[in-house]
Scaffold this active site. Structure first.
Site, PDB file in Angstrom:
ATOM      1  N   GLU A  74       0.851  -1.178   0.000  1.00  0.00           N
ATOM      2  CA  GLU A  74       0.000   0.000   0.000  1.00  0.00           C
ATOM      3  C   GLU A  74       0.898   1.243   0.000  1.00  0.00           C
ATOM      4  O   GLU A  74       1.166   1.798  -1.033  1.00  0.00           O
ATOM      5  CB  GLU A  74      -0.946  -0.016   1.208  1.00  0.00           C
ATOM      6  CG  GLU A  74      -1.993   1.058   1.086  1.00  0.00           C
ATOM      7  CD  GLU A  74      -3.393   0.613   1.526  1.00  0.00           C
ATOM      8  OE1 GLU A  74      -3.574  -0.522   1.942  1.00  0.00           O
ATOM      9  OE2 GLU A  74      -4.302   1.454   1.421  1.00  0.00           O
TER      10      GLU A  74
ATOM     11  N   GLU B 128      -2.595   0.623  13.088  1.00  0.00           N
ATOM     12  CA  GLU B 128      -3.706   1.031  12.228  1.00  0.00           C
ATOM     13  C   GLU B 128      -5.049   0.862  12.951  1.00  0.00           C
ATOM     14  O   GLU B 128      -5.933   1.687  12.844  1.00  0.00           O
ATOM     15  CB  GLU B 128      -3.701   0.163  10.965  1.00  0.00           C
ATOM     16  CG  GLU B 128      -4.846   0.416  10.018  1.00  0.00           C
ATOM     17  CD  GLU B 128      -4.701  -0.366   8.722  1.00  0.00           C
ATOM     18  OE1 GLU B 128      -4.075  -1.442   8.745  1.00  0.00           O
ATOM     19  OE2 GLU B 128      -5.200   0.109   7.688  1.00  0.00           O
TER      20      GLU B 128
HETATM   21  C1  BGC Z   1      -5.288   2.851   4.389  1.00  0.00           C
HETATM   22  C2  BGC Z   1      -5.743   3.997   5.249  1.00  0.00           C
HETATM   23  C3  BGC Z   1      -6.629   4.854   4.442  1.00  0.00           C
HETATM   24  C4  BGC Z   1      -7.813   4.004   4.135  1.00  0.00           C
HETATM   25  C5  BGC Z   1      -8.939   4.651   3.469  1.00  0.00           C
HETATM   26  C6  BGC Z   1      -6.480   2.046   4.042  1.00  0.00           C
HETATM   27  O1  BGC Z   1      -6.197   0.954   3.274  1.00  0.00           O
HETATM   28  O2  BGC Z   1      -4.310   2.095   4.988  1.00  0.00           O
HETATM   29  O3  BGC Z   1      -4.951   4.442   6.193  1.00  0.00           O
HETATM   30  O4  BGC Z   1      -6.889   6.107   4.941  1.00  0.00           O
HETATM   31  O5  BGC Z   1      -7.465   2.833   3.453  1.00  0.00           O
HETATM   32  O6  BGC Z   1     -10.003   4.261   4.124  1.00  0.00           O
END
Ligand code: BGC
Length: 719
Positions: free
Chosen positions: A339, A597
């Site tokens: 990501e 997270e």
């Molecule tokens: C990310 C987040 C991001 C989100 C959006 C995720 O996959 O890691 O931090 O803001 O997607 O909802």
């Protein structure tokens, strides 16, 4: 100006890690005495350059990441002290973001192979004459030792290869020079060194989750092949837990020459990890030593914090490492899985905290350029920046898109430079026009990510979006006022209208939206409700939840500040010092060395402690926004529209009467402040550099006030 390229492989290119990395070489002689040698250089791909066999900078993954279809940054180096009579400039170029896989997309998001290089050395001789050496057909190239180098996949280096650099390069049509510009902010470098502990022959531990690489000292037989894998956590089997990396392979390989001690340090990848697994796949080899090398934009640290509470110190350290791990070319969401994108909400909720920690002026200016470059024609601000050619990132969500107003506003408060507002105001206006077009009488549709990752407590998405719409419109009005733009009145009136409609729709029978902690928090933080109006509801929502928070990315950012605003700083301290689930302290109890997270990323008390590996990063800084509160409210060093820029502060500390923190000290921009609480008395000390103006505001009664060794001292009796 010519760009050169070199193809090392033929199609099909390996879908996982791409083609071998080329090395470009130019030999040149200086026949007269050189008084200055300046190099400008950039690549499509990322590069590492060497003059006369030596690396001359710590820059990592240069030239960084932008939307390369719009702008290409170049780097500048002074080589005067390194230049000799006979010189050899060598540059290895790897895929980077240009042709490498980004996120879960395919490769080649910005362009195709070959990887491309542009360089220009300006030699000034003693007699005043100037010579330029540029990339052209006289350069040579070949495959390098780097068999491949990919940010997500990892790197493979064969130390036995002696690159021949004997093949002609391709001189490319110049489609790029018009997009070149000097790098806008301090580049990513290998900034911190971390010791690494050997746990067993196959497992090593840095004791800190971070983003970067490892420098290995190795010894082995000729051709010995070693594999390194990286992980944030260990699984129940005691082995590296790599499931949450998704499709990022994060594996490095090295093949040894086998001539005594050798060093290997990956140059074209980085990992988010704490543990390193070593596997000798062929031959015999031994790792003699490892050093962790943390990479991030090399910004100046401007703040520090310390308390008498080890838990709070660890939460601070976790947030600090969150920044260090995620300021890698853009503010990323996370450094480990496939990501690593510049998600805009993550960036906006954390930006005030980041600005207390490091001098982020140039970093956010650059990021705002990326946001503007990524803005859609219809004004929609997409979810991530820099943009890359991949449909799923082009959506628009409230609170994510509002980064376009929130970041410049906080940047201005912190640095006092109106240019950030001037540069971004047109983009902000376009964003507001987008919201207007996609609203129904001021009410935004209930779509987007909402209060992302709250714990079983989703706040109405339409409320969040509408609240942000009204708030952003107000910020735009403020920006107009500051830069003298005539539209101030329009945006202020618009904001007021939206606020009215929002209240009509979402304020019912004394409650707001669907009665969540985040709903009350946002209403107060954005100034739609008097602190007194939401006080009982917010406190009730916390009490109903057994004294715990259940906010996500959006609510958590403002929760502690709002608790202070409603006169319940005691609850803010309790939440920060909490160790039950969900809390920051709970994650520390589970061994976190960075902010996670999700509040429930790992729960040792469950049969399967790991959250869904499909989305479970242990290094996401968003929830680390609590540390901004420690600087701003606990220590009390604040900026407001009446105290803008590095020479103006409101000093308004909120002392802890709960006993979570008895002693707090911190520094910020040359100010040092500290307090101690004993029984019902607080002693606040502050030292301010010359030329800095502070307005002091105390909620508690000042009993005594004096100066001692250049410090102002206040003795206060707590209410
Ligand atoms: C990310 C987040 C991001 C989100 C959006 C995720 O996959 O890691 O931090 O803001 O997607 O909802």
């Amino acid at each position: 100006m010519s760009w050169i390229g070199f193809k090392t492989g033929s199609a099909p290119i390996n879908a996982l890690h791409g083609a071998p990395c080329p090395i470009f070489r130019k030999d040149f002689t200086c026949e007269k005495k050189v008084v200055s040698a300046a190099l400008k250089i950039t690549s499509l791909g990322v590069f590492k350059a060497y003059l006369n066999g030596e690396s001359f900078s710590d820059d990592f993954l240069a030239p960084g990441w932008t939307d390369y279809t719009k702008r290409i940054p170049y780097c500048e180096y002074d080589l005067t002290d390194r230049i000799k009579e006979n010189n050899k400039l060598e540059v290895i170029v790897a895929d980077g973001w240009y042709t490498g896989r980004i996120c879960w997309s395919l490769r080649e998001r910005y362009g195709k192979y070959p990887l491309k290089l542009w360089a220009e050395i300006t030699l000034t001789y003693e007699d005043g004459s100037v010579e330029k050496i540029e990339t052209d057909k006289t350069w040579k190239a070949s495959k390098s030792q780097t068999v491949y180098g990919d940010i997500l996949c990892g790197e493979f280096r064969d130390l036995r290869i002696e690159p021949a650099c004997d093949q002609p390069v391709e001189v490319l049509p110049d489609e790029y020079s018009h997009m070149m510009e000097p790098q806008k902010c301090p580049p990513v470098r290998l900034v911190e060194k971390l010791p690494v502990k050997k746990l067993s022959d196959t497992l090593w531990d840095t004791e800190q989750n971070f983003a970067g690489v490892v420098r290995f000292r190795l010894k082995g037989t000729p051709g010995a092949k070693i594999r390194f894998r990286y992980a944030e956590l260990l699984g129940k089997d005691g082995k590296v837990y790599t499931e949450n990396l998704r499709n990022a392979r994060c594996t490095d390989y090295v093949i040894l020459k086998g001539e005594g001690e050798e060093t290997y340090e990956p140059c074209f990848t980085y990992h988010g990890f704490r543990y390193i697994e070593v596997c000798v796949e062929e031959g015999e080899a031994e790792v003699l030593e490892m050093t962790g090398l943390a990479c991030h934009n090399d910004l100046t640290q401007v703040g520090s914090l310390k308390t008498d509470n080890a838990l709070i110190n660890q939460i601070y350290s976790n947030a600090l490492w969150g920044l260090r791990s995620n300021f890698v070319a853009t503010p990323t969401d996370c450094p480990q899985r496939d990501e690593r994108l510049g998600w805009t909400a993550d960036a906006q909720v954390f930006c005030p905290t980041a600005m207390y920690m490091y001098d982020c002026k140039g970093f956010y200016e650059k990021y705002m350029t990326d946001i503007r470059d990524a803005q859609r024609k219809d004004g929609g601000v997409i979810n991530v920046a820099p943009y890359f050619n991949f449909l799923p990132i082009t959506g628009v969500s409230a609170a994510w898109a509002d980064a376009v107003t929130v970041i410049p506003y906080h940047h201005y408060l912190t640095y006092g430079d109106k240019k950030i507002l001037q540069d971004n105001l047109p983009a902000c206006k376009k964003w507001i026009a987008f919201c207007k077009k996609h609203s129904f009488f001021g009410i935004r549709p209930p779509v987007g990510f909402g209060d992302w990752l709250s714990i079983r407590n989703e706040t109405n998405k339409g409320f969040i979006a509408t609240a942000y719409y009204a708030y952003s419109a107000r910020l735009v009005a403020e920006m107009c006022k500051i830069v003298g733009d005539e539209d101030e009145g329009y945006y202020r009136a618009l904001s007021e209208r939206i606020e009215k409609r929002m209240k009509k729709k979402y304020y019912k029978k004394g409650k707001i939206a669907n009665d969540t902690q985040t709903a009350y928090t946002l209403a107060c933080a954005f100034g739609f409700s008097d602190p007194a109006e939401i006080r009982n509801n917010l406190v009730r929502k916390i009490e109903e939840n057994d004294g715990l928070l259940n906010t996500g990315f959006i609510g958590t950012r403002y929760l502690l500040p709002v608790l202070c605003e409603i006169g319940r700083g005691d609850l803010a301290y309790k939440l920060l010092g909490e160790t039950r689930f969900p809390s920051w302290g709970y994650t520390v109890g589970q061994g976190a060395t960075t902010i996670w997270e999700r509040w429930d990323g790992y729960r040792s008390e469950l049969a399967n402690p790991f959250q869904n590996a499909g989305m479970n990063s242990y290094n996401h800084y968003s929830f680390g926004a609590c540390i901004g509160w420690v600087y701003e409210y606990a220590l009390g060093i604040r900026h407001t529209l009446d105290a803008v820029g590095p020479n103006n502060y409101i000093i308004h500390p909120a002392f802890d009467v709960t006993g979570t923190i008895k002693e707090l000290s911190g520094t910020y921009n040359g100010i040092s402040a500290s307090w101690k609480v004993q029984e019902k008395t607080a002693e606040y000390r502050i030292k301010v550099p010359g030329g800095v103006r502070c307005k002091f505001v105390f909620d508690d009664k000042i009993e005594k006030e004096y100066e001692e060794n250049g410090e102002k001292v206040f003795i206060l009796s707590l209410g």
